[in-house]
Write a protein that holds these residues in place. Structure first.
Motif, PDB file in Angstrom:
ATOM      1  N   GLN A  16       0.824  -1.211   0.000  1.00  0.00           N
ATOM      2  CA  GLN A  16       0.000   0.000   0.000  1.00  0.00           C
ATOM      3  C   GLN A  16       0.855   1.257   0.000  1.00  0.00           C
ATOM      4  OE1 GLN A  16      -2.433  -1.100   3.366  1.00  0.00           O
ATOM      5  NE2 GLN A  16      -4.176  -0.104   2.409  1.00  0.00           N
ATOM      6  N   GLY A  17       2.161   1.097   0.211  1.00  0.00           N
ATOM      7  CA  GLY A  17       3.038   2.263   0.308  1.00  0.00           C
ATOM      8  C   GLY A  17       2.701   3.110   1.519  1.00  0.00           C
ATOM      9  N   ARG A  18       2.395   2.433   2.636  1.00  0.00           N
ATOM     10  CA  ARG A  18       1.951   3.179   3.813  1.00  0.00           C
ATOM     11  C   ARG A  18       2.990   4.198   4.264  1.00  0.00           C
ATOM     12  NH1 ARG A  18       0.886  -1.198   6.963  1.00  0.00           N
ATOM     13  NH2 ARG A  18      -0.709  -2.232   5.738  1.00  0.00           N
ATOM     14  N   GLY A  21       3.250   7.518   2.522  1.00  0.00           N
ATOM     15  CA  GLY A  21       2.063   8.372   2.569  1.00  0.00           C
ATOM     16  C   GLY A  21       0.916   7.788   1.760  1.00  0.00           C
ATOM     17  N   GLY A  22       0.892   6.459   1.664  1.00  0.00           N
ATOM     18  CA  GLY A  22      -0.225   5.795   0.976  1.00  0.00           C
ATOM     19  C   GLY A  22      -0.107   5.829  -0.539  1.00  0.00           C
ATOM     20  N   VAL A  23       1.029   6.291  -1.030  1.00  0.00           N
ATOM     21  CA  VAL A  23       1.210   6.332  -2.487  1.00  0.00           C
ATOM     22  C   VAL A  23       1.961   5.075  -2.912  1.00  0.00           C
ATOM     23  CG1 VAL A  23       2.197   7.602  -4.409  1.00  0.00           C
ATOM     24  CG2 VAL A  23       1.278   8.829  -2.457  1.00  0.00           C
ATOM     25  N   ILE A 183      13.780   1.174  -0.906  1.00  0.00           N
ATOM     26  CA  ILE A 183      13.374   2.532  -0.569  1.00  0.00           C
ATOM     27  C   ILE A 183      11.996   2.477   0.056  1.00  0.00           C
ATOM     28  CG2 ILE A 183      12.811   4.775  -1.578  1.00  0.00           C
ATOM     29  CD1 ILE A 183      14.914   4.226  -3.714  1.00  0.00           C
ATOM     30  N   ASN A 184      11.924   2.860   1.323  1.00  0.00           N
ATOM     31  CA  ASN A 184      10.648   2.716   2.015  1.00  0.00           C
ATOM     32  C   ASN A 184       9.942   4.023   2.308  1.00  0.00           C
ATOM     33  OD1 ASN A 184      10.438  -0.156   2.386  1.00  0.00           O
ATOM     34  ND2 ASN A 184      12.297   0.055   3.612  1.00  0.00           N
ATOM     35  N   THR A 185      10.730   5.091   2.405  1.00  0.00           N
ATOM     36  CA  THR A 185      10.107   6.354   2.791  1.00  0.00           C
ATOM     37  C   THR A 185      10.473   7.442   1.796  1.00  0.00           C
ATOM     38  OG1 THR A 185      12.035   7.006   4.072  1.00  0.00           O
ATOM     39  CG2 THR A 185      10.332   5.780   5.258  1.00  0.00           C
ATOM     40  N   ARG A 186       9.748   8.536   1.889  1.00  0.00           N
ATOM     41  CA  ARG A 186      10.044   9.673   1.021  1.00  0.00           C
ATOM     42  C   ARG A 186      11.455  10.196   1.276  1.00  0.00           C
ATOM     43  NH1 ARG A 186       4.708  12.155   0.342  1.00  0.00           N
ATOM     44  NH2 ARG A 186       3.917  11.043  -1.465  1.00  0.00           N
TER      45      ARG A 186
END
Ligand code: AMP
Ligand code: MG
Length: 684
Positions: A16-18, A21-23, A183-186
């Motif tokens: 879900q790319g939580r 940010g849900g993207v 890569i997990n986060t922005r």
């Protein structure tokens, strides 16, 4: 990808790319393209085919033209559910999985996993660096599917727990420690984005395709990335345009990328590429390799699907016909009742009509009068046509020699429940409309229409309805283009006439590039005129100018240009009216069909017929003479060339009903020689 490799690659993009940010993570832009593009490009050379596991944004992932599958066991159940989905649909004996957020994955991942898997005889091989296994970078035999299905049925979801119950071999990749970073986060995305590589460093990402000039509007960050030339030491990029979809939707932001040097890179790989004497076949090949088809779907009512391209496979939900029924008017009976020799007498037990079936069951030596399409009565297996039966009141006499099952249509004979009826990428014609309706479907998912912008260039052009001044000609090309594009079912944007001046042309090209999937211009690409257009198109994207070894239609430009976050394929056609039509039909038509999502063979068929004219020709170019195919004496078809063949003589197209295609190597034609023709019927 090589079909001969017995391995399917699976890109796990089902999260879900939580933490993003849900993207959707795979669709995040990194170094000018989506994370999934990086992964695809690294994985594709290592496997025989690719499947993507995603639980949202299927259209964006479908841009690769590969199968996209959702989890079967409820959405977002983790990587094991993705592995299960991939194993369930893959047909090759091995499946190699990688996550969509690992842009640096090793280029030899699959090869090394495979070597150890075979050596050890294990069921699954997993990558490891130091003490750290990387469970989603694995190679499994397809035979583990049952075991995995049972594990999931039992409520198991943890990948490590599943591995613990299998025969697994771990494979060291200590030499490629950075290759498994994901890569997990922005923040991680932004941090890695900034890493610039220097010659000789072993830092992750040294082989990334930074040679591409990319204009990107990334989700949230709206970061523009500009890279004009590759840093020294960069490995050559392996991506081809067709494999790097430009039309991805990342969250709600649009990401558009023009791979500036991709065209040149591909041209440089061609054996006999000569832009000044390009063979027709080579030009087609180049064009084909650059097309990024539309991947967005929409739902339309069945009738509105006529002429459109299917966006999804259609699986039959029913048996059609739903019941065994009669193919003829006659008598339904039990074949076992018939004698081997001589007539058999049967008793008439009732009748069956289409829509009104016989209610009872056929007893011994009974028959039922039956009409075409009526459901076969219970117990009956054969129909005897009425013409050979003698009736005497309630008795009938049937001659010997009837075959068991004759004149009976079986349930599901046309369409069987659960079987694919039509495939995504197929065009919908009258037969397909009927098939769809026979399943009871009221709506169909189709690809969105291709948007094609076009304009004519030239200071000498006058618009219809105006008075012709000295030296002017009416603009006819826009009308032939309108006609040809309308027949292809495109959404057309007619931009009128644009004067031969740089500012007007730039304005028109930018407006078209911002809005359309493809741009077609006529005029202005011949030598002498091409210089400023060449410069302009070079500024907006990547366009090559060709002199094609053909007649008519020698000058042509092709490429892609971008503006305002959109990019469009560009076809710069010659100005001469016949050349416009010839180049359109020989190059643009097929390209637009492929861009519209068609996956069937869209090339125009060539038929061979005798030619009654003599035609002068030298080898070394392909000619498209206008011909008239007609039936002569004794009904035999032959073709003759229509009169004047000048590339400005549009009348020659109107008088003709086919192209006489004279191949590159061919010399002159004598009356009676066989030639190939391409029919205008259904085309012009
Ligand atoms: P060009 O390729 O611009 O040099 O044009 C080649 C020839 O085609 C010239 O004779 C032009 O006048 C003619 N031409 C160009 N555009 C059109 C048009 N839209 N309609 C009719 N003729 C055209
Ligand atoms: Mg011109």
């Amino acid at each position: 990808m090589s079909d001969s490799k017995p391995i399917t690659g699976l890109i796990l993009a089902g999260g879900q790319g939580r933490r993003m940010g849900g993207v959707d993570k795979g669709l995040q832009i990194f170094r000018g393209k989506r994370l999934v593009d990086h992964v695809y490009e690294r994985l594709a050379p290592q496997v025989g085919g690719i499947i993507i596991n995603a639980n949202q944004n299927h259209d964006a992932y479908k841009s690769f033209g590969v199968r996209v599958v959702s989890d079967a066991i409820g959405n977002f159940a983790g990587p094991l559910a993705g592995l299960h989905a991939g194993l369930s649909v893959s047909r090759r004996p091995y499946l190699a999985s990688v996550p969509c957020d690992s842009p640096f994955l090793p280029e030899d991942l699959v090869e090394r996993l495979m070597a150890r898997l075979n050596e050890s005889g294990a069921e699954l091989a997993v990558a490891k660096t130091g003490d750290q296994p990387h469970p989603v970078f694995c190679l499994a035999r397809r035979s583990v599917l049952d075991h995995l299905t049972n594990f999931l049925k039992g409520g198991g979801r943890k990948i490590d727990a599943w591995y613990a119950s299998l025969d697994v071999v771990e494979v060291d990749f200590d030499d490629e420690a950075g290759a498994f970073s994901n890569i997990n986060t922005r923040e991680e995305l932004a941090n890695l984005e900034d890493v610039t590589t220097e010659e000789g460093t072993t830092e992750v990402g040294t082989t990334l395709e930074t040679g591409a000039r990319a204009a990107t509007v990334a989700a949230g960050a709206a970061a523009a990335v500009e890279r004009l030339s590759p840093p020294p030491g960069d490995a050559p990029a392996r991506a081809s345009w067709s494999a790097s979809p430009a039309r991805a939707i990342a969250g709600d932001a649009l990401a558009r990328v023009v791979s500036r040097d991709a065209l040149e890179r591909i041209l440089s790989c061609m054996d006999d590429y000569d832009p000044n004497a390009l063979k027709v076949t080579s030009a087609r090949e180049v064009i084909r390799s650059f097309l990024a088809p539309v991947a967005t779907n929409e739902k339309v009512a069945v009738r509105a699907a006529l002429g459109r391209v299917l966006g999804e496979d259609i699986i039959s939900t029913l048996d059609v016909p739903a019941h065994d029924n009669s193919a003829m008017d006659g008598y339904a009976l039990r074949h076992a009742d018939l004698k081997n020799a001589g007539d058999t007498e049967l008793r008439l037990a009732g009748s069956a009509f289409a829509g009104r079936q016989f209610a009872g069951k056929l007893g011994k030596r009974e028959c039922v009068r039956i009409m075409t399409g009526a459901v076969m009565p219970k117990g009956a297996d054969t129909v005897v046509i009425q013409e050979i039966v003698h009736t005497e009141g309630d008795n009938i006499r049937v001659p010997a020699g009837q075959k068991k099952g004759q004149n009976r249509r079986l349930a599901g004979e046309d369409l069987a429940a659960g079987k694919p009826v039509l495939m995504a990428g197929q065009p919908v014609g009258p037969a397909e409309l009927g098939l769809i309706a026979s399943l009871g479907l009221a709506e169909v998912t189709v690809r969105r229409r291709l948007r094609v912008a076009f304009f004519s260039t030239g200071d000498e052009l006058a618009s219809v309805g105006s008075e012709l001044k000295q030296g002017e000609v009416y603009d006819s090309n826009r009308y032939t283009l309108y006609g040809m594009l309308s027949r292809l079912g495109c959404d057309i944007i007619d931009m009128g006439v644009v004067r031969d001046d740089p500012a007007s042309l730039e304005r028109a090209l930018k407006a078209a590039a911002a809005d359309a999937d493809a741009i077609i211009t006529s005029g202005g690409v011949s030598v002498g005129e091409a210089d400023f257009i060449r410069e302009l198109l070079g500024k907006l994207g990547e366009v090559v100018f060709w002199k094609i070894a053909m007649k008519p239609g020698r000058p042509m430009a092709f490429g892609k240009i971008a503006h305002a976050g959109n990019e469009a394929h560009f076809f710069g056609l010659p100005g001469n009216p016949v050349a416009v039509m010839v180049t359109f039909y020989q190059f643009v038509r097929e390209a637009l069909l492929v861009l519209s999502g068609r996956t069937d063979d869209c090339t125009l068929p060539l038929l061979q017929v005798p030619c009654t004219s003599s035609i002068k020709k030298s080898p070394g170019r392909t000619e498209f003479q206008r011909g008239l195919l007609a039936r002569g004496e004794r009904g035999r078809w032959s073709v003759c060339a229509t009169g004047a063949q000048g590339s400005g003589v549009l009348r020659s197209m109107a008088e003709a009903n086919c192209f006489i295609v004279l191949e590159h190597e061919r010399g002159s034609v004598k009356p009676g020689d066989l030639v190939q023709v391409q029919l205008f019927h259904g085309l012009v």
